[in-house]
Design a protein around this motif. Structure first.
Motif, PDB file in Angstrom:
ATOM      1  N   ASP A   1      66.758  49.102 -57.497  1.00 59.30           N
ATOM      2  CA  ASP A   1      67.202  48.699 -56.157  1.00 59.30           C
ATOM      3  C   ASP A   1      68.029  47.425 -56.142  1.00 59.30           C
ATOM      4  OD1 ASP A   1      66.321  50.748 -54.581  1.00 59.30           O
ATOM      5  OD2 ASP A   1      64.304  49.918 -54.361  1.00 59.30           O
ATOM      6  N   ARG A   2      68.191  46.811 -57.321  1.00 59.24           N
ATOM      7  CA  ARG A   2      68.945  45.548 -57.328  1.00 59.24           C
ATOM      8  C   ARG A   2      70.443  45.799 -57.441  1.00 59.24           C
ATOM      9  NH1 ARG A   2      66.424  41.924 -61.767  1.00 59.24           N
ATOM     10  NH2 ARG A   2      68.411  40.846 -61.556  1.00 59.24           N
ATOM     11  N   ALA A   3      71.219  44.880 -56.853  1.00 61.79           N
ATOM     12  CA  ALA A   3      72.672  44.989 -56.937  1.00 61.79           C
ATOM     13  C   ALA A   3      73.096  44.780 -58.389  1.00 61.79           C
ATOM     14  CB  ALA A   3      73.331  43.951 -56.044  1.00 61.79           C
ATOM     15  N   VAL A   4      74.041  45.603 -58.833  1.00 61.98           N
ATOM     16  CA  VAL A   4      74.463  45.547 -60.227  1.00 61.98           C
ATOM     17  C   VAL A   4      75.032  44.175 -60.588  1.00 61.98           C
ATOM     18  CG1 VAL A   4      76.109  46.487 -61.875  1.00 61.98           C
ATOM     19  CG2 VAL A   4      74.826  48.001 -60.433  1.00 61.98           C
ATOM     20  N   GLY A   5      75.710  43.553 -59.608  1.00 62.81           N
ATOM     21  CA  GLY A   5      76.299  42.239 -59.850  1.00 62.81           C
ATOM     22  C   GLY A   5      75.271  41.184 -60.215  1.00 62.81           C
ATOM     23  N   SER A   6      74.021  41.396 -59.823  1.00 59.20           N
ATOM     24  CA  SER A   6      72.997  40.387 -60.075  1.00 59.20           C
ATOM     25  C   SER A   6      72.256  40.631 -61.388  1.00 59.20           C
ATOM     26  CB  SER A   6      71.985  40.370 -58.919  1.00 59.20           C
ATOM     27  OG  SER A   6      71.188  41.534 -58.970  1.00 59.20           O
ATOM     28  N   LEU A   7      72.615  41.697 -62.125  1.00 56.05           N
ATOM     29  CA  LEU A   7      71.910  42.019 -63.370  1.00 56.05           C
ATOM     30  C   LEU A   7      72.518  41.258 -64.552  1.00 56.05           C
ATOM     31  CD1 LEU A   7      71.579  45.898 -63.000  1.00 56.05           C
ATOM     32  CD2 LEU A   7      69.928  44.145 -62.354  1.00 56.05           C
ATOM     33  N   SER A   8      71.712  41.088 -65.593  1.00 54.03           N
ATOM     34  CA  SER A   8      72.216  40.460 -66.809  1.00 54.03           C
ATOM     35  C   SER A   8      73.077  41.472 -67.565  1.00 54.03           C
ATOM     36  CB  SER A   8      71.054  40.017 -67.687  1.00 54.03           C
ATOM     37  OG  SER A   8      70.437  41.156 -68.263  1.00 54.03           O
ATOM     38  N   ALA A   9      73.824  40.974 -68.545  1.00 48.57           N
ATOM     39  CA  ALA A   9      74.719  41.856 -69.307  1.00 48.57           C
ATOM     40  C   ALA A   9      73.943  42.981 -69.980  1.00 48.57           C
ATOM     41  CB  ALA A   9      75.491  41.041 -70.335  1.00 48.57           C
ATOM     42  N   GLY A  10      72.771  42.651 -70.508  1.00 54.63           N
ATOM     43  CA  GLY A  10      71.955  43.663 -71.174  1.00 54.63           C
ATOM     44  C   GLY A  10      71.471  44.726 -70.204  1.00 54.63           C
ATOM     45  N   GLU A  11      71.042  44.268 -69.020  1.00 57.22           N
ATOM     46  CA  GLU A  11      70.578  45.214 -68.002  1.00 57.22           C
ATOM     47  C   GLU A  11      71.714  46.122 -67.545  1.00 57.22           C
ATOM     48  OE1 GLU A  11      66.988  42.589 -65.940  1.00 57.22           O
ATOM     49  OE2 GLU A  11      69.048  42.199 -65.374  1.00 57.22           O
ATOM     50  N   LYS A  12      72.906  45.534 -67.383  1.00 55.76           N
ATOM     51  CA  LYS A  12      74.076  46.329 -66.984  1.00 55.76           C
ATOM     52  C   LYS A  12      74.382  47.402 -68.024  1.00 55.76           C
ATOM     53  CE  LYS A  12      76.698  42.942 -64.384  1.00 55.76           C
ATOM     54  NZ  LYS A  12      77.786  41.986 -64.500  1.00 55.76           N
ATOM     55  N   GLN A  13      74.241  47.012 -69.305  1.00 55.46           N
ATOM     56  CA  GLN A  13      74.526  47.952 -70.382  1.00 55.46           C
ATOM     57  C   GLN A  13      73.570  49.137 -70.327  1.00 55.46           C
ATOM     58  OE1 GLN A  13      77.026  48.164 -71.942  1.00 55.46           O
ATOM     59  NE2 GLN A  13      76.865  48.548 -74.112  1.00 55.46           N
ATOM     60  N   ARG A  14      72.294  48.859 -70.023  1.00 64.85           N
ATOM     61  CA  ARG A  14      71.317  49.940 -69.929  1.00 64.85           C
ATOM     62  C   ARG A  14      71.624  50.838 -68.734  1.00 64.85           C
ATOM     63  NH1 ARG A  14      66.899  45.663 -70.244  1.00 64.85           N
ATOM     64  NH2 ARG A  14      65.420  47.133 -69.360  1.00 64.85           N
ATOM     65  N   VAL A  15      72.089  50.222 -67.641  1.00 61.22           N
ATOM     66  CA  VAL A  15      72.499  51.020 -66.472  1.00 61.22           C
ATOM     67  C   VAL A  15      73.668  51.930 -66.853  1.00 61.22           C
ATOM     68  CG1 VAL A  15      73.537  50.893 -64.170  1.00 61.22           C
ATOM     69  CG2 VAL A  15      71.652  49.377 -64.769  1.00 61.22           C
ATOM     70  N   ALA A  16      74.611  51.383 -67.629  1.00 60.62           N
ATOM     71  CA  ALA A  16      75.782  52.167 -68.029  1.00 60.62           C
ATOM     72  C   ALA A  16      75.359  53.357 -68.890  1.00 60.62           C
ATOM     73  CB  ALA A  16      76.777  51.288 -68.774  1.00 60.62           C
ATOM     74  N   ILE A  17      74.391  53.119 -69.785  1.00 60.16           N
ATOM     75  CA  ILE A  17      73.922  54.217 -70.632  1.00 60.16           C
ATOM     76  C   ILE A  17      73.162  55.252 -69.777  1.00 60.16           C
ATOM     77  CG2 ILE A  17      72.410  54.825 -72.564  1.00 60.16           C
ATOM     78  CD1 ILE A  17      73.188  52.081 -73.801  1.00 60.16           C
ATOM     79  N   ALA A  18      72.375  54.761 -68.816  1.00 57.71           N
ATOM     80  CA  ALA A  18      71.671  55.679 -67.914  1.00 57.71           C
ATOM     81  C   ALA A  18      72.667  56.540 -67.134  1.00 57.71           C
ATOM     82  CB  ALA A  18      70.787  54.884 -66.953  1.00 57.71           C
ATOM     83  N   LYS A  19      73.756  55.928 -66.690  1.00 58.91           N
ATOM     84  CA  LYS A  19      74.789  56.667 -65.958  1.00 58.91           C
ATOM     85  C   LYS A  19      75.362  57.784 -66.828  1.00 58.91           C
ATOM     86  CE  LYS A  19      78.672  54.363 -65.147  1.00 58.91           C
ATOM     87  NZ  LYS A  19      79.676  54.876 -66.085  1.00 58.91           N
ATOM     88  N   ALA A  20      75.634  57.454 -68.102  1.00 60.41           N
ATOM     89  CA  ALA A  20      76.169  58.457 -69.026  1.00 60.41           C
ATOM     90  C   ALA A  20      75.142  59.573 -69.249  1.00 60.41           C
ATOM     91  CB  ALA A  20      76.560  57.799 -70.343  1.00 60.41           C
ATOM     92  N   LEU A  21      73.859  59.201 -69.351  1.00 62.80           N
ATOM     93  CA  LEU A  21      72.810  60.215 -69.531  1.00 62.80           C
ATOM     94  C   LEU A  21      72.736  61.141 -68.322  1.00 62.80           C
ATOM     95  CD1 LEU A  21      69.828  58.225 -71.092  1.00 62.80           C
ATOM     96  CD2 LEU A  21      71.261  59.932 -72.205  1.00 62.80           C
ATOM     97  N   ALA A  22      72.914  60.563 -67.131  1.00 65.04           N
ATOM     98  CA  ALA A  22      72.828  61.344 -65.903  1.00 65.04           C
ATOM     99  C   ALA A  22      73.934  62.401 -65.828  1.00 65.04           C
ATOM    100  CB  ALA A  22      72.888  60.418 -64.690  1.00 65.04           C
TER     101      ALA A  22
ATOM    102  N   CYS B   1      65.347  51.093 -67.059  1.00 66.52           N
ATOM    103  CA  CYS B   1      65.961  50.276 -66.015  1.00 66.52           C
ATOM    104  C   CYS B   1      65.531  50.706 -64.614  1.00 66.52           C
ATOM    105  CB  CYS B   1      67.485  50.214 -66.150  1.00 66.52           C
ATOM    106  SG  CYS B   1      68.325  51.753 -66.293  1.00 66.52           S
ATOM    107  N   LEU B   2      64.450  51.485 -64.545  1.00 70.94           N
ATOM    108  CA  LEU B   2      63.956  51.919 -63.235  1.00 70.94           C
ATOM    109  C   LEU B   2      63.434  50.744 -62.414  1.00 70.94           C
ATOM    110  CD1 LEU B   2      63.909  54.670 -61.941  1.00 70.94           C
ATOM    111  CD2 LEU B   2      61.584  55.000 -62.745  1.00 70.94           C
ATOM    112  N   GLU B   3      62.923  49.726 -63.119  1.00 68.66           N
ATOM    113  CA  GLU B   3      62.325  48.595 -62.391  1.00 68.66           C
ATOM    114  C   GLU B   3      63.341  47.807 -61.564  1.00 68.66           C
ATOM    115  OE1 GLU B   3      61.532  45.333 -65.695  1.00 68.66           O
ATOM    116  OE2 GLU B   3      61.782  47.333 -66.503  1.00 68.66           O
ATOM    117  N   PHE B   4      64.618  47.815 -61.977  1.00 69.00           N
ATOM    118  CA  PHE B   4      65.616  47.118 -61.150  1.00 69.00           C
ATOM    119  C   PHE B   4      66.585  48.090 -60.480  1.00 69.00           C
ATOM    120  CE2 PHE B   4      68.433  47.533 -64.709  1.00 69.00           C
ATOM    121  CZ  PHE B   4      67.714  47.153 -65.840  1.00 69.00           C
TER     122      PHE B   4
END
Lengths: 358, 276
Positions: B133-154, B128-131
């Motif tokens: 800089d994008r606002a989370v509100g503008s992401l698709s559900a799948g993209e948001k899910q990957r962000v959530a998993i990245a957050k947990a990994l961090a 999810c590095l490619e997005f």
């Protein structure tokens, strides 16, 4: 915009410093300009001569000699008034930012918890019963406003509490309900006071005005607003995380209940202090955070200090307008902020349609 | 034991949702929780993450009751990926993943370049590095899910709890996410406990499988021992055929018909078939 992009993430802190510096410069310039605004216009050179005469800039810039009357107007009337404006604007804006984060609601502001109404009822009670004995009156109004605000905050918090947690929805609804009840008690009080002096004093105080502010009042409330305004910044990262929801904030290490208690205590204290000296000035806590959010982004580590400084600037500008729109009459600043703030808010909302979920 | 659920009862209002649940999870294990709707899967996850306090019993992480651990300390040890992630105002995906660093960053300091590196690495792993800089509100559900998993990994925790981690993902991201989680569990001894709706996905990736039914553990153990025809039938009232795939070497099931065949459509089909 001033928003920070990923590739310059490491430069973020220096760009934040720049933002703060720009905002402070704006506040300073606006304050100096607003010192020469009012019924008796004092030229800018004289303003500078009076303010900085002590450090002998006279010799360098050959500034005109101000009269003692001008010096008195400036130092005893306008300067405390401008400082009071800064404090009130800072307190209300800080309250707006914090409430919007804690309640995860972009429409939340200091009035939603009923804290302002509580302070107002306290102040009105003081004016209604104690203003006859003037010496007591000057202390009684701010003191009763503090009492009203803190009792209300406590009451709303207790009412909203379910078991060991305080659901946001129940907090908002209790705040609105308590606020309505308190406002009607304030209105009721108006029927029972002396219509010639007390009624006028109460109505003027309720409308919200920074007129006839003394140094004593400014100095009394300054620490009560400034100390919370500094301390609240240490919770800025928690306020970001709270926007993810209370449960998720917990998973990221935020002690949500103690955070709520802490920041609500700090903001209630400063809002009560602001209401005590200025009465009710609406829309500041709603508008300023939104304007600053559009300029610096949603991160509370920059948003909070920006809104505090920006709120101070906003208030100084609007008080200068209140003094100069219809001279020699001074309009209550609360009326002007509401009339100008509302449409501007709607404009922002339309321009950024879709960004705010309301 | 690394993580143990020691006979917990959990209730919402007065309804008992979990009854005497006991569970032992070793470090680096990959645990799937399955079971029909309302069987208490999410409640069990909430009890483990200390969001819900059990009425009886306790959840122990390295022999310490999770409820007695300070939130900030627990966040260093345990990350949670909720079913959905949303945020008010225009925070970027990068900002959200950076919030995962919160337990590691002192209150009076800013994140360092090390934190930025951890966040970038987490976002690279979850693609999810490619997005960023994008606002989370503008992401698709799948993209948001990957962000959530990245957050947990961090969060760099040793346990990760996930509530239906793949429900919003396309099949390619489902497999990618599961591969990533299993790699992490193999290489870094990350303990993964996840609730699944997709039984085949759970059976393919989980080492340990737990079937919940009516707030009780119906079966728990190695995936191959638990993922049986009988257990599926008892839990879901579905007749299923279990096979082993020659390539993945893992079990998968095909649902044949509802087990309560005498009072529904498939039952009627059956009688029709018998007539012919």
């Amino acid at each position: 915009m001033l928003k920070v992009q990923l590739n310059q993430y490491s430069n973020r802190i220096s760009s934040w410093k720049k933002i703060i510096l720009i905002l402070f410069t704006m506040l300073f310039c606006v304050s100096i300009i607003s010192l020469n605004v009012g019924f008796s216009r004092i030229p800018l050179q004289k303003v500078i001569a009076i303010l900085f005469g002590g450090i002998n800039v006279n010799g360098i810039f050959n500034l005109p000699e101000p009269s003692t009357a001008e010096a008195t107007i400036l130092l005893q009337i306008r300067l405390p008034r401008i400082f009071a404006g800064m404090l009130v604007g800072a307190a209300l804006s800080m309250g707006g930012v914090v409430f919007q984060a804690i309640f995860r609601n972009p429409m939340a502001d200091p009035y939603i918890l009923g804290v302002s109404s509580g302070a107002a009822l306290g102040g009105v009670t003081a004016i209604a019963f104690l203003l006859g004995t003037t010496a007591l009156g000057t202390f009684a109004v701010p003191f009763m406003a503090f009492a009203g605000a803190s009792v209300t905050a406590l009451l709303v918090y207790r009412l909203a509490r379910v078991g060991s947690i305080t659901p946001t929805m129940s907090l908002l609804l209790s705040g609105i309900a308590i606020s309505i009840v308190l406002s009607s008690i304030v209105t009721l009080t108006l029927f029972f006071v002396n219509p010639y002096d007390q009624l006028q004093a109460i109505v003027f105080w309720l409308i919200g005005s920074l007129a006839s502010m003394s140094w004593a009042e400014v100095i009394a409330v300054a620490p009560l607003i400034l100390i919370p305004a500094i301390l609240v910044n240490f919770f800025a990262r928690d306020l970001n995380i709270v926007l993810l929801g209370e449960e998720e904030a917990g998973h990221l290490g935020v002690e949500i209940e103690s955070l709520k208690k802490m920041v609500l205590l700090l903001t209630s204290l400063s809002i009560a202090s602001a209401v005590a000296i200025s009465g009710i000035i609406g829309f500041v806590g709603l508008i300023v955070p939104h304007i600053l959010r559009l300029m610096v982004g949603p991160d509370h580590r920059i948003l909070l200090p920006s809104a505090i400084i920006g709120g101070a600037t906003y208030m100084v500008v609007f008080d200068a307008l209140a003094r100069s729109i219809y001279p020699p009459l001074e309009l209550p600043v609360g009326v002007i902020t509401a009339m100008a703030g509302g449409p501007f808010f709607l404009y922002l909302l339309r321009r950024k349609r879709g960004s705010y979920r309301i | 034991m690394f993580l143990s659920v020691a006979g917990i009862d959990c209730s919402y209002d007065s309804t008992l949702v979990l009854k005497d649940v006991r569970l032992q999870v070793g470090k680096g294990d990959f645990v799937g929780i399955i079971g029909p709707n309302g069987s208490g899967k999410t409640t069990l996850l909430k009890a483990i993450s200390a969001t819900l306090k059990p009425a009886k019993g306790a959840v122990l992480l390295e022999d310490i009751d999770v409820h007695s651990i300070k939130k900030l300390e627990l966040a260093k040890k345990m990350a949670v990926v909720p079913q959905e992630t949303s945020i008010l105002f225009d925070f970027t995906a990068f900002d959200i993943v950076m919030m995962g660093r919160n337990p590691h960053v002192d209150r009076f300091r800013f994140e360092t370049s090390k934190d930025v590196d951890v966040v970038k690495e987490a976002m690279k792993l979850t693609d999810c590095l490619e997005f960023a800089d994008r606002a989370v509100g503008s992401l698709s559900a799948g993209e948001k899910q990957r962000v959530a998993i990245a957050k947990a990994l961090a969060q760099e925790s040793s346990v990760m709890l996930l509530d239906e981690p793949t429900s919003h993902l396309d099949i390619n991201f489902q497999l990618e996410t599961m591969d990533l989680l299993r790699d992490l569990s193999d290489s870094t001894k990350l303990t993964v406990i996840a609730v699944f709706h997709d039984l085949n996905l759970a059976a393919r990736y989980c080492r340990t499988l737990i079937i919940l039914k009516d707030g009780k553990i119906l079966a728990a153990g190695a995936c191959a021992d638990v993922f049986t025809k009988d257990n599926i039938k008892t839990a879901y009232h579905v007749d299923a055929e279990i096979r082993y795939h020659p390539l993945t070497q893992s079990p998968y099931m095909i649902a044949l018909r509802s087990g309560d065949s005498d009072r529904n459509m498939s039952g009627q089909l059956k009688t029709l078939a018998e007539k012919e």
